[in-house]
Design a protein around this motif. Structure first.
Motif, short mmCIF file in Angstrom:
data_model
loop_
_atom_site.label_atom_id
_atom_site.label_comp_id
_atom_site.label_asym_id
_atom_site.label_seq_id
_atom_site.Cartn_x
_atom_site.Cartn_y
_atom_site.Cartn_z
N LYS A 188 20.69 17.81 -1.70
CA LYS A 188 20.06 18.60 -0.63
C LYS A 188 18.58 18.84 -0.93
N ALA A 213 23.23 19.25 7.86
CA ALA A 213 24.43 20.05 8.11
C ALA A 213 25.72 19.30 7.80
N ASP A 214 25.66 17.98 7.74
CA ASP A 214 26.83 17.15 7.47
C ASP A 214 26.52 16.31 6.22
N SER A 215 27.21 16.60 5.13
CA SER A 215 26.87 15.95 3.86
C SER A 215 27.01 14.43 3.91
N ALA A 272 17.37 18.31 10.18
CA ALA A 272 18.30 19.43 10.00
C ALA A 272 19.72 19.06 10.41
N ASP A 273 19.89 18.30 11.51
CA ASP A 273 21.24 17.95 11.96
C ASP A 273 21.99 17.11 10.92
#
Length: 135
Positions: free
Chosen positions: A92, A106-108, A102-103
């Motif tokens: 991260k 939110a999903d690794s 950002a989108d």
């Protein structure tokens, strides 16, 4: 860039190509044997950076690694191969450093795919020889 610089360093980026040194002045002797110094030649431009064969470097590292790693598709395996922290928090941090949207953060899984592609592209942007199929 913190973590990305670590990646560059592990792969040998930033090493300058060897150059032959140039003398600072040319000494000549006049007919009466009195030394005369001519002006120094113009300084050469900045030394050329060496091109890094990223795949060759990584394959050499992989051949010596105790576990098989799929560095060609996995950012986790790529970081492990380089001996860097591959934890979610480290990824991260790297994603933030490289400007991950950002989108995707939110999903690794999406972040990891973006991160892998971006790291390889940035290696190419910094003079690394990365084949198109990995980009």
């Amino acid at each position: 860039m913190g973590l990305f610089n670590d990646i560059l360093n592990k792969l040998g980026f930033g090493k300058k190509s060897p150059q032959t040194p140039t003398p600072s002045a040319n000494v000549t002797f006049a007919p009466d044997e009195t030394p005369a110094v001519s002006p120094a030649p113009a300084e050469p431009s900045a030394p050329a950076m060496e091109t890094v064969d990223v795949v060759a470097q990584l394959e050499a590292m992989a051949s010596k690694h105790p576990e098989p790693l799929n560095w060609k598709t996995s950012i986790v395996d790529l970081l492990k191969l380089l001996g860097l922290d591959s934890s979610l928090s480290a990824r991260k941090e790297l994603a933030t450093e490289l400007g991950c949207p950002a989108d995707k953060m939110a999903d690794s899984a999406q972040m990891n795919m973006w991160l892998h592609k971006t790291v390889l592209q940035k290696l190419a942007d910094n003079g690394g020889n990365v084949p198109d199929e990995l980009l």
